[in-house]
Design a protein around this motif. Structure first.
Motif, mmCIF file in Angstrom:
data_model
loop_
_atom_site.group_PDB
_atom_site.id
_atom_site.type_symbol
_atom_site.label_atom_id
_atom_site.label_comp_id
_atom_site.label_asym_id
_atom_site.label_seq_id
_atom_site.Cartn_x
_atom_site.Cartn_y
_atom_site.Cartn_z
ATOM 1 N N VAL A 92 0.866 -1.169 0.000
ATOM 2 C CA VAL A 92 0.000 0.000 0.000
ATOM 3 C C VAL A 92 0.906 1.223 0.000
ATOM 4 C CG1 VAL A 92 -1.784 1.298 1.206
ATOM 5 C CG2 VAL A 92 -1.828 -1.214 1.237
ATOM 6 N N TYR A 93 0.657 2.122 -0.928
ATOM 7 C CA TYR A 93 1.476 3.322 -1.064
ATOM 8 C C TYR A 93 0.724 4.521 -0.493
ATOM 9 C CZ TYR A 93 4.902 0.893 -3.875
ATOM 10 O OH TYR A 93 5.906 0.041 -4.282
ATOM 11 N N TYR A 94 1.407 5.241 0.375
ATOM 12 C CA TYR A 94 0.822 6.377 1.063
ATOM 13 C C TYR A 94 1.515 7.671 0.657
ATOM 14 C CZ TYR A 94 -1.169 2.925 4.254
ATOM 15 O OH TYR A 94 -1.856 1.873 4.795
ATOM 16 N N CYS A 95 0.706 8.697 0.535
ATOM 17 C CA CYS A 95 1.193 10.048 0.305
ATOM 18 C C CYS A 95 1.171 10.778 1.639
ATOM 19 C CB CYS A 95 0.260 10.718 -0.702
ATOM 20 S SG CYS A 95 0.530 12.454 -0.969
ATOM 21 N N ALA A 96 2.141 11.671 1.854
ATOM 22 C CA ALA A 96 2.218 12.424 3.091
ATOM 23 C C ALA A 96 2.638 13.861 2.805
ATOM 24 C CB ALA A 96 3.198 11.765 4.051
ATOM 25 N N ALA A 97 2.240 14.762 3.709
ATOM 26 C CA ALA A 97 2.569 16.180 3.551
ATOM 27 C C ALA A 97 3.031 16.764 4.878
ATOM 28 C CB ALA A 97 1.351 16.950 3.042
ATOM 29 N N HIS A 111 2.851 15.124 9.229
ATOM 30 C CA HIS A 111 1.616 15.220 9.988
ATOM 31 C C HIS A 111 0.393 14.755 9.210
ATOM 32 C CE1 HIS A 111 3.863 17.807 12.786
ATOM 33 N NE2 HIS A 111 2.913 17.489 13.650
ATOM 34 N N TYR A 112 0.435 14.885 7.902
ATOM 35 C CA TYR A 112 -0.751 14.613 7.096
ATOM 36 C C TYR A 112 -0.513 13.415 6.187
ATOM 37 C CZ TYR A 112 -1.789 19.289 8.692
ATOM 38 O OH TYR A 112 -2.013 20.380 9.476
ATOM 39 N N TRP A 113 -1.529 12.541 6.163
ATOM 40 C CA TRP A 113 -1.415 11.295 5.407
ATOM 41 C C TRP A 113 -2.686 11.034 4.611
ATOM 42 C CZ3 TRP A 113 2.947 8.259 5.390
ATOM 43 C CH2 TRP A 113 3.931 8.585 6.326
ATOM 44 N N GLY A 114 -2.493 10.404 3.451
ATOM 45 C CA GLY A 114 -3.634 9.898 2.711
ATOM 46 C C GLY A 114 -4.026 8.508 3.189
ATOM 47 N N GLN A 115 -5.050 7.965 2.557
ATOM 48 C CA GLN A 115 -5.569 6.651 2.945
ATOM 49 C C GLN A 115 -4.811 5.511 2.285
ATOM 50 O OE1 GLN A 115 -8.075 6.089 5.283
ATOM 51 N NE2 GLN A 115 -7.543 8.227 5.637
ATOM 52 N N GLY A 116 -4.037 5.802 1.279
ATOM 53 C CA GLY A 116 -3.236 4.776 0.627
ATOM 54 C C GLY A 116 -3.891 4.218 -0.621
ATOM 55 N N THR A 117 -3.049 3.714 -1.497
ATOM 56 C CA THR A 117 -3.524 3.043 -2.707
ATOM 57 C C THR A 117 -2.721 1.753 -2.881
ATOM 58 O OG1 THR A 117 -3.981 3.335 -5.070
ATOM 59 C CG2 THR A 117 -1.958 4.341 -4.248
ATOM 60 N N GLN A 118 -3.413 0.682 -3.201
ATOM 61 C CA GLN A 118 -2.779 -0.632 -3.294
ATOM 62 C C GLN A 118 -2.089 -0.801 -4.643
ATOM 63 O OE1 GLN A 118 -2.738 -3.382 -0.965
ATOM 64 N NE2 GLN A 118 -1.231 -4.135 -2.462
#
Length: 123
Positions: A92-97, A111-118
């Motif tokens: 699962v790949y996550y984006c963060a800011a 501090h900020y994260w997405g929900q992820g994409t498989q």
């Protein structure tokens, strides 16, 4: 608050390419450093790549040359181009800011994260 939504994951065969996208909303996107992390089944979430406000980039050593991070501030989006995919890239790949001028590389730096994409890579 920053909201992050990843897209572009899927099931591909080894050797294929994928481009992940992460759309950001809520704050001024170009004030944030952006990162990509991944978490394989049963393993910890690990750093993949990061891009600073100014466009400087940093990659996990094992992924240099295959993965490329980029950002389009006009579209409030960060991308991860993944080439020559291997089964070991399955995660699962996550984006963060993070609001910083630096280039954060650790989970706790963001501090900020997405929900992820498989992303699943078959052999």
């Amino acid at each position: 608050q920053v909201q992050l939504v990843e897209s572009g994951g899927g099931l591909v065969q080894a050797g294929a390419s994928l481009r992940l996208s992460c759309a950001a909303s809520g704050r001024t996107f170009n004030n944030y450093a952006m990162g990509w992390f991944r978490q394989a089944p049963g393993k910890e979430r690990v750093f993949v790549a990061a891009i600073s406000r100014s466009g400087s980039t940093y990659y996990a050593d094992s992924l240099k040359g295959r993965f490329t991070i980029s950002r389009d501030n006009a579209k409030n989006t960060v991308y991860l181009q993944m080439n020559s995919l291997k089964p070991d890239d399955t995660a699962v790949y996550y984006c963060a800011a993070e609001y910083t001028m630096g280039l954060p590389r650790r989970n706790n730096d963001y501090h900020y994260w997405g929900q992820g994409t498989q992303v699943t890579v078959s052999s």
